[in-house]
Scaffold this motif. Structure first.
Motif, short mmCIF file in Angstrom:
data_model
loop_
_atom_site.label_atom_id
_atom_site.label_comp_id
_atom_site.label_asym_id
_atom_site.label_seq_id
_atom_site.Cartn_x
_atom_site.Cartn_y
_atom_site.Cartn_z
N LEU A 55 0.83 -1.21 0.00
CA LEU A 55 0.00 0.00 0.00
C LEU A 55 0.86 1.26 0.00
O LEU A 55 0.61 2.21 -0.75
N LEU A 56 1.90 1.26 0.80
CA LEU A 56 2.80 2.42 0.86
C LEU A 56 3.55 2.62 -0.45
O LEU A 56 3.83 3.76 -0.83
N ARG A 57 3.86 1.53 -1.14
CA ARG A 57 4.56 1.65 -2.43
C ARG A 57 3.63 2.23 -3.51
O ARG A 57 4.12 2.70 -4.55
N SER A 58 2.33 2.19 -3.28
CA SER A 58 1.39 2.69 -4.29
C SER A 58 1.25 4.21 -4.27
O SER A 58 0.61 4.79 -5.15
N VAL A 59 1.85 4.87 -3.28
CA VAL A 59 1.80 6.33 -3.18
C VAL A 59 3.22 6.88 -3.07
O VAL A 59 4.14 6.16 -2.70
N SER A 60 3.36 8.15 -3.38
CA SER A 60 4.70 8.74 -3.34
C SER A 60 5.05 9.27 -1.96
O SER A 60 6.22 9.46 -1.63
N ASN A 61 4.04 9.53 -1.13
CA ASN A 61 4.30 9.96 0.24
C ASN A 61 3.10 9.59 1.12
O ASN A 61 2.01 9.29 0.62
N LEU A 62 3.30 9.65 2.42
CA LEU A 62 2.28 9.19 3.36
C LEU A 62 0.99 9.99 3.25
O LEU A 62 -0.10 9.44 3.36
N LYS A 63 1.10 11.28 2.98
CA LYS A 63 -0.09 12.13 2.93
C LYS A 63 -1.01 11.77 1.77
O LYS A 63 -2.20 12.08 1.79
N GLU A 64 -0.46 11.13 0.75
CA GLU A 64 -1.30 10.75 -0.39
C GLU A 64 -2.26 9.62 -0.05
O GLU A 64 -3.23 9.38 -0.77
N LEU A 65 -2.01 8.92 1.05
CA LEU A 65 -2.89 7.83 1.43
C LEU A 65 -4.33 8.31 1.62
O LEU A 65 -5.28 7.64 1.23
N LYS A 66 -4.49 9.50 2.22
CA LYS A 66 -5.85 9.98 2.52
C LYS A 66 -6.64 10.32 1.26
O LYS A 66 -7.87 10.37 1.29
N SER A 67 -5.93 10.54 0.14
CA SER A 67 -6.63 10.87 -1.10
C SER A 67 -7.06 9.63 -1.88
O SER A 67 -7.79 9.73 -2.87
N LEU A 68 -6.62 8.45 -1.44
CA LEU A 68 -7.00 7.22 -2.12
C LEU A 68 -8.49 6.94 -1.90
O LEU A 68 -9.00 7.07 -0.79
N SER A 69 -9.17 6.58 -2.95
CA SER A 69 -10.59 6.26 -2.84
C SER A 69 -10.76 4.82 -2.33
O SER A 69 -9.79 4.05 -2.26
N LEU A 70 -11.99 4.48 -2.00
CA LEU A 70 -12.26 3.10 -1.60
C LEU A 70 -11.88 2.13 -2.71
O LEU A 70 -11.33 1.05 -2.45
N ASN A 71 -12.14 2.54 -3.94
CA ASN A 71 -11.79 1.69 -5.08
C ASN A 71 -10.27 1.52 -5.21
O ASN A 71 -9.78 0.43 -5.49
N ASP A 72 -9.53 2.63 -4.99
CA ASP A 72 -8.06 2.56 -5.04
C ASP A 72 -7.54 1.57 -4.00
O ASP A 72 -6.66 0.74 -4.30
N LEU A 73 -8.06 1.67 -2.79
CA LEU A 73 -7.62 0.78 -1.72
C LEU A 73 -7.97 -0.66 -2.02
O LEU A 73 -7.21 -1.59 -1.74
N ASN A 74 -9.14 -0.83 -2.61
CA ASN A 74 -9.63 -2.17 -2.91
C ASN A 74 -8.80 -2.86 -3.99
O ASN A 74 -8.84 -4.09 -4.13
N GLN A 75 -8.04 -2.06 -4.76
CA GLN A 75 -7.19 -2.63 -5.80
C GLN A 75 -5.98 -3.35 -5.22
O GLN A 75 -5.34 -4.16 -5.90
N ILE A 76 -5.64 -3.03 -3.97
CA ILE A 76 -4.52 -3.70 -3.31
C ILE A 76 -5.00 -5.07 -2.86
O ILE A 76 -5.92 -5.18 -2.04
N LYS A 77 -4.41 -6.11 -3.39
CA LYS A 77 -4.85 -7.47 -3.06
C LYS A 77 -4.72 -7.73 -1.55
O LYS A 77 -3.68 -7.47 -0.97
N GLY A 78 -5.81 -8.20 -0.98
CA GLY A 78 -5.81 -8.49 0.44
C GLY A 78 -6.44 -7.40 1.28
O GLY A 78 -6.62 -7.56 2.48
N VAL A 79 -6.77 -6.27 0.65
CA VAL A 79 -7.43 -5.19 1.40
C VAL A 79 -8.93 -5.44 1.45
O VAL A 79 -9.51 -5.70 2.50
#
Length: 225
Positions: A50-74
């Motif tokens: 999940l952390l590798r999918s963003v360039s910095n920690l603050k970008e995590l909050k901008s991920l949509s539910l769909n973005d998060l769901n693309q990470i296998k196992g989420v």
């Protein structure tokens, strides 16, 4: 290696119990929220992914539910848990309307809104509605896009201000470039809105521009009276 194969002192939950949350890495904190892994991968592995999918920690909050769901196992439920945690973190950082934030300076506005706006990819014009004691009781996104006095219509702002019986308002918008120098349109739009507010008796206290870890107050810098 699976979480249950780690020694107790290496497991995120045990480390948090023994050393406190501040001692955990970003991945370990995320692993606790994710809770369980997927076949062949631990929750810690998924957290690193999940952390590798963003360039910095603050970008995590901008991920949509769909973005998060693309990470296998989420999955949906873990995505909801993560989004809830990110939202709580943002509210704790910037405060919420329910906490009766009082505005006494441009810095107060920046502290209140910076976390919400500094990493937006598109410009947004947000209005804070204040009571007679300069306490924020509502905020609203009025416009999305580059400010232009011919597009940003006063009625969109002042209809809401009148409906809410606002004593005064503060304008805030972000510059996705990260720079906070106001454009001519920023200044002209603000002056036009101030004139409209004066006619109907609702003062615009300031217009704050949010950039990357910085802000600018048009009133403080003398761009508006």
């Amino acid at each position: 290696m699976r979480i249950n194969e780690l020694a107790d002192y290496q497991k995120p939950k045990e480390r948090m119990l023994n050393h406190g949350a501040s001692e955990l890495s970003h991945a370990e904190l995320l692993a606790i929220l994710i809770n369980t892994g997927r076949k062949g991968y631990s929750s810690l592995d998924i957290a690193h992914e999940l952390l590798r999918s963003v360039s910095n920690l603050k970008e995590l909050k901008s991920l949509s539910l769909n973005d998060l769901n693309q990470i296998k196992g989420v999955g949906v439920y873990k995505a909801l848990t993560l989004k809830a945690a990110f939202e709580l973190g943002e509210r704790m950082h910037s405060g919420s309307v329910e906490e009766k934030v009082q505005i006494n300076s441009p810095k107060d506005v920046a502290n209140y809104m910076m976390a919400k706006m500094e990493h937006l990819k598109q410009e947004q014009l947000v209005v804070l509605f204040l009571d007679a004691k300069n306490v924020v009781f509502k905020q609203k996104i009025i416009f999305i896009g580059t400010l232009n006095s011919s597009i940003v219509h006063p009625r969109e702002i002042f209809n809401e201000a009148i409906k809410q019986s606002s004593h005064s308002i503060i304008l805030i918008h972000n510059h996705p470039s990260g720079e906070v120098t106001p454009s001519n349109e920023d200044i002209e739009t603000t002056k036009r809105l101030i004139q409209c507010g004066a006619i109907i008796g609702i003062e615009i206290l300031d217009h704050i521009i949010i950039g990357d870890h910085q802000y600018l107050s048009l009133a403080e810098e003398g761009y508006i009276d």
